[in-house]
Scaffold this motif. Structure first.
Motif, PDB file in Angstrom:
ATOM      1  N   VAL A 167     -12.206 -36.460   0.326  1.00  0.00           N
ATOM      2  CA  VAL A 167     -11.318 -35.528   1.136  1.00  0.00           C
ATOM      3  C   VAL A 167     -10.510 -36.110   2.331  1.00  0.00           C
ATOM      4  CG1 VAL A 167     -11.275 -33.447   2.556  1.00  0.00           C
ATOM      5  CG2 VAL A 167     -12.754 -33.576   0.608  1.00  0.00           C
ATOM      6  N   ALA A 168      -9.956 -35.213   3.151  1.00  0.00           N
ATOM      7  CA  ALA A 168      -9.170 -35.623   4.332  1.00  0.00           C
ATOM      8  C   ALA A 168      -8.988 -34.557   5.415  1.00  0.00           C
ATOM      9  CB  ALA A 168      -7.811 -36.116   3.874  1.00  0.00           C
ATOM     10  N   ARG A 169      -8.472 -34.967   6.535  1.00  0.00           N
ATOM     11  CA  ARG A 169      -8.354 -34.101   7.717  1.00  0.00           C
ATOM     12  C   ARG A 169      -6.938 -34.169   8.248  1.00  0.00           C
ATOM     13  NH1 ARG A 169      -8.509 -35.791  13.320  1.00  0.00           N
ATOM     14  NH2 ARG A 169      -8.263 -37.923  12.667  1.00  0.00           N
ATOM     15  N   PHE A 227      -4.050 -34.933  10.690  1.00  0.00           N
ATOM     16  CA  PHE A 227      -3.856 -35.908  11.754  1.00  0.00           C
ATOM     17  C   PHE A 227      -2.612 -35.603  12.563  1.00  0.00           C
ATOM     18  CE2 PHE A 227      -7.266 -38.514  10.863  1.00  0.00           C
ATOM     19  CZ  PHE A 227      -7.372 -38.779   9.532  1.00  0.00           C
ATOM     20  N   ARG A 276      -0.514 -37.999   0.844  1.00  0.00           N
ATOM     21  CA  ARG A 276      -1.914 -37.625   1.071  1.00  0.00           C
ATOM     22  C   ARG A 276      -2.049 -36.157   0.672  1.00  0.00           C
ATOM     23  NH1 ARG A 276      -5.059 -36.511   6.714  1.00  0.00           N
ATOM     24  NH2 ARG A 276      -7.107 -36.225   5.780  1.00  0.00           N
ATOM     25  N   ASN A 316     -11.561 -30.000   4.901  1.00  0.00           N
ATOM     26  CA  ASN A 316     -10.738 -30.358   6.075  1.00  0.00           C
ATOM     27  C   ASN A 316     -10.718 -29.162   7.016  1.00  0.00           C
ATOM     28  OD1 ASN A 316      -8.268 -31.997   4.019  1.00  0.00           O
ATOM     29  ND2 ASN A 316      -9.893 -32.950   5.193  1.00  0.00           N
ATOM     30  N   PHE A 319     -17.021 -34.003   6.945  1.00  0.00           N
ATOM     31  CA  PHE A 319     -16.773 -35.285   6.276  1.00  0.00           C
ATOM     32  C   PHE A 319     -16.811 -35.027   4.772  1.00  0.00           C
ATOM     33  CE2 PHE A 319     -18.409 -37.009  10.313  1.00  0.00           C
ATOM     34  CZ  PHE A 319     -17.466 -38.012  10.547  1.00  0.00           C
ATOM     35  N   THR A 320     -15.837 -35.507   4.082  1.00  0.00           N
ATOM     36  CA  THR A 320     -15.727 -35.175   2.656  1.00  0.00           C
ATOM     37  C   THR A 320     -15.915 -36.393   1.762  1.00  0.00           C
ATOM     38  OG1 THR A 320     -14.105 -33.581   3.387  1.00  0.00           O
ATOM     39  CG2 THR A 320     -14.342 -33.869   1.038  1.00  0.00           C
ATOM     40  N   GLY A 321     -15.204 -37.476   2.046  1.00  0.00           N
ATOM     41  CA  GLY A 321     -15.361 -38.687   1.240  1.00  0.00           C
ATOM     42  C   GLY A 321     -15.160 -38.404  -0.232  1.00  0.00           C
ATOM     43  N   GLU A 325     -10.874 -41.213  -2.129  1.00  0.00           N
ATOM     44  CA  GLU A 325     -11.149 -41.383  -0.697  1.00  0.00           C
ATOM     45  C   GLU A 325     -12.306 -42.366  -0.537  1.00  0.00           C
ATOM     46  OE1 GLU A 325     -10.454 -41.795   2.194  1.00  0.00           O
ATOM     47  OE2 GLU A 325     -10.065 -39.814   3.042  1.00  0.00           O
ATOM     48  N   TYR A 364     -18.039 -41.679   1.973  1.00  0.00           N
ATOM     49  CA  TYR A 364     -18.473 -41.527   3.363  1.00  0.00           C
ATOM     50  C   TYR A 364     -19.986 -41.574   3.547  1.00  0.00           C
ATOM     51  CZ  TYR A 364     -15.064 -41.158   7.099  1.00  0.00           C
ATOM     52  OH  TYR A 364     -14.169 -41.466   8.087  1.00  0.00           O
ATOM     53  N   LYS A 379     -17.894 -32.889  11.568  1.00  0.00           N
ATOM     54  CA  LYS A 379     -17.462 -34.053  12.351  1.00  0.00           C
ATOM     55  C   LYS A 379     -17.784 -33.876  13.835  1.00  0.00           C
ATOM     56  CE  LYS A 379     -14.123 -35.431   8.928  1.00  0.00           C
ATOM     57  NZ  LYS A 379     -12.781 -35.656   8.446  1.00  0.00           N
ATOM     58  N   ARG A 427     -15.549 -43.889  11.575  1.00  0.00           N
ATOM     59  CA  ARG A 427     -14.348 -43.324  10.953  1.00  0.00           C
ATOM     60  C   ARG A 427     -13.174 -44.287  10.939  1.00  0.00           C
ATOM     61  NH1 ARG A 427     -12.964 -37.576  13.327  1.00  0.00           N
ATOM     62  NH2 ARG A 427     -11.551 -37.597  11.560  1.00  0.00           N
ATOM     63  N   ARG A 428     -13.045 -45.100  11.969  1.00  0.00           N
ATOM     64  CA  ARG A 428     -11.800 -45.851  12.079  1.00  0.00           C
ATOM     65  C   ARG A 428     -11.931 -47.361  12.187  1.00  0.00           C
ATOM     66  NH1 ARG A 428     -10.482 -42.510   9.737  1.00  0.00           N
ATOM     67  NH2 ARG A 428      -9.018 -40.803  10.119  1.00  0.00           N
ATOM     68  N   ASN A 442      -7.764 -42.439   3.532  1.00  0.00           N
ATOM     69  CA  ASN A 442      -8.179 -43.841   3.664  1.00  0.00           C
ATOM     70  C   ASN A 442      -7.744 -44.725   2.499  1.00  0.00           C
ATOM     71  OD1 ASN A 442      -9.619 -43.846   6.298  1.00  0.00           O
ATOM     72  ND2 ASN A 442     -10.733 -42.191   5.270  1.00  0.00           N
TER      73      ASN A 442
HETATM   74  O1  2PG Z   1     -13.687 -36.661   5.647  1.00  0.00           O
HETATM   75  C1  2PG Z   1     -13.012 -37.514   5.044  1.00  0.00           C
HETATM   76  O2  2PG Z   1     -13.187 -37.784   3.845  1.00  0.00           O
HETATM   77  C2  2PG Z   1     -11.904 -38.260   5.772  1.00  0.00           C
HETATM   78  C3  2PG Z   1     -10.557 -37.694   5.475  1.00  0.00           C
HETATM   79  O3  2PG Z   1     -10.505 -36.326   5.718  1.00  0.00           O
HETATM   80  O4  2PG Z   1     -12.131 -38.141   7.132  1.00  0.00           O
HETATM   81  P1  2PG Z   1     -11.713 -39.232   8.192  1.00  0.00           P
HETATM   82  O5  2PG Z   1     -10.568 -38.680   8.906  1.00  0.00           O
HETATM   83  O6  2PG Z   1     -12.888 -39.351   9.071  1.00  0.00           O
HETATM   84  O7  2PG Z   1     -11.447 -40.531   7.501  1.00  0.00           O
END
Ligand code: 2PG
Length: 345
Positions: A36-38, A40, A99, A106, A111-113, A203, A206, A214, A230-231, A275
């Protein structure tokens, strides 16, 4: 003529060959894996900040006009080269990265991964909106991750495409799947766009953070620790993949499977994840492992590159089908749009 946020890529891509990590990742993939994703940064979907030694962030985003035509030279017209529909050799092709739209996790800030979560209502709208933005850009082949949120995004976006071709998912997982999904009309094939699904574009996995909130995770383990998970480039979350590990499989796939399509003149769309796309952008823009740390992507914002003579030229994010600037990027894009305009007048 909207201004595009456009950043200057500096440095060279470092080589990363941690075979052990890659093997470890493959094992995860076989056992499960989805992601998944969030949300930004808004706007053009991409920003980059640099961090200096003392940890302070310097904004290095620069602006350039989308309408500043042609870093890219004019190329063969679509009618002569059959661009946008072609198998023929060409020295130029469009590459769209997107994306996925916001997912239900989200929305919940989880956290989805590699958990396979669908789009939220907002994500569906974002995907449709993204489709409008690229509706006059040629797409000959689509790559998505193996996860539903990237697939939904690609399919919803293509419902808006003016060319009206039908995206068709290829099923090569077994001989039977391949044979049972065959199409027996050449005309119908010509009106289709193959959709290739690849787990390598998933993705990042995670690990033990998947499904955790989160904010609660930051409250529990500290903001710094969670930010590092995360980063950071090479520090994985507990039992998960670092960005470096994600890059190893995503970039390898891009180079082996996607670049040859671009080289042969096919226009490609990739619908994937925060990612996996950060890794690919790191490769395209030759970002260093330090620079990629602060690269953030918005959900549902398409980004356009022109591939020409082995080089990737970032052209920002098309604002809409009628935005003159985008189609001035290359003569080929301008002619493709003109053809659509003529067809649908
Ligand atoms: O949860 C996730 O899979 C990712 C993308 O949404 O989160 P992050 O922003 O921490 O990489």
């Amino acid at each position: 003529m909207a201004a595009e946020v456009y950043y200057q890529a500096v440095g060279t891509l470092q080589s990363h060959s941690h075979l052990n990590n890659f093997n470890r990742h493959q094992k995860h993939q076989n056992n499960t894996v989805r992601l998944v994703a969030r949300d930004f940064i808004s706007g053009n979907g991409l920003s980059r900040r640099s961090t200096n030694r003392s940890g302070r962030r310097n904004c290095t985003v620069i602006r350039s006009l989308a309408s500043q035509t042609s870093v890219v030279d004019p190329v063969l017209s679509p009618s002569r080269s059959n661009a946008g529909d072609s198998n023929k050799k060409s020295n130029e092709a469009a590459l769209i990265l997107i994306r996925h739209g916001e997912s239900l996790w989200n929305e919940k800030n989880l956290f989805t991964g590699c958990v396979d979560v669908p789009l939220s209502k907002k994500g569906i709208d974002e995907a449709i909106e993204a489709g409008k933005r690229i509706s006059s850009i040629p797409v000959d082949v689509i790559f998505t991750s193996a996860l539903i949120r990237a697939q939904m995004t690609a399919m919803l976006a293509m419902t808006q495409h003016r060319r009206g071709k039908v995206p068709i998912v290829l099923h090569n997982e077994s001989e039977r799947a391949r044979s049972w999904s065959q199409v027996f009309s050449e005309d119908t094939k010509k009106q289709s766009i193959p959709v290739i699904q690849a787990w390598q574009l998933n993705e990042r996995m995670y690990g033990e953070l998947q499904g955790l909130n989160k904010q609660e995770t930051a409250d529990r383990y500290g903001k710094e620790q969670v930010h590092e998970w995360r980063r950071s480039y090479d520090i994985p979350p507990p039992n998960g993949e670092s960005l470096e590990m994600c890059a190893q499989r995503a970039v390898a796939y891009f180079r082996d499977q996607i670049e040859p399509q671009l080289l042969s003149g096919k226009n490609v769309m990739i619908s994937a994840h925060g990612n996996s796309l950060r890794s690919i952008i790191m490769y395209l823009d030759k970002l260093t492992s330090q620079e990629v740390i602060s690269l953030e992507l918005s959900t549902g914002i398409p980004m356009l590159y022109i591939f020409k003579e082995g080089r990737f030229i970032r052209r920002g994010s098309p604002i809409g089908p009628s935005e003159a600037g985008v189609y001035a990027y290359t003569r080929r894009l301008a002619l493709y749009k003109q053809k659509l305009d003529d067809m649908f007048q």
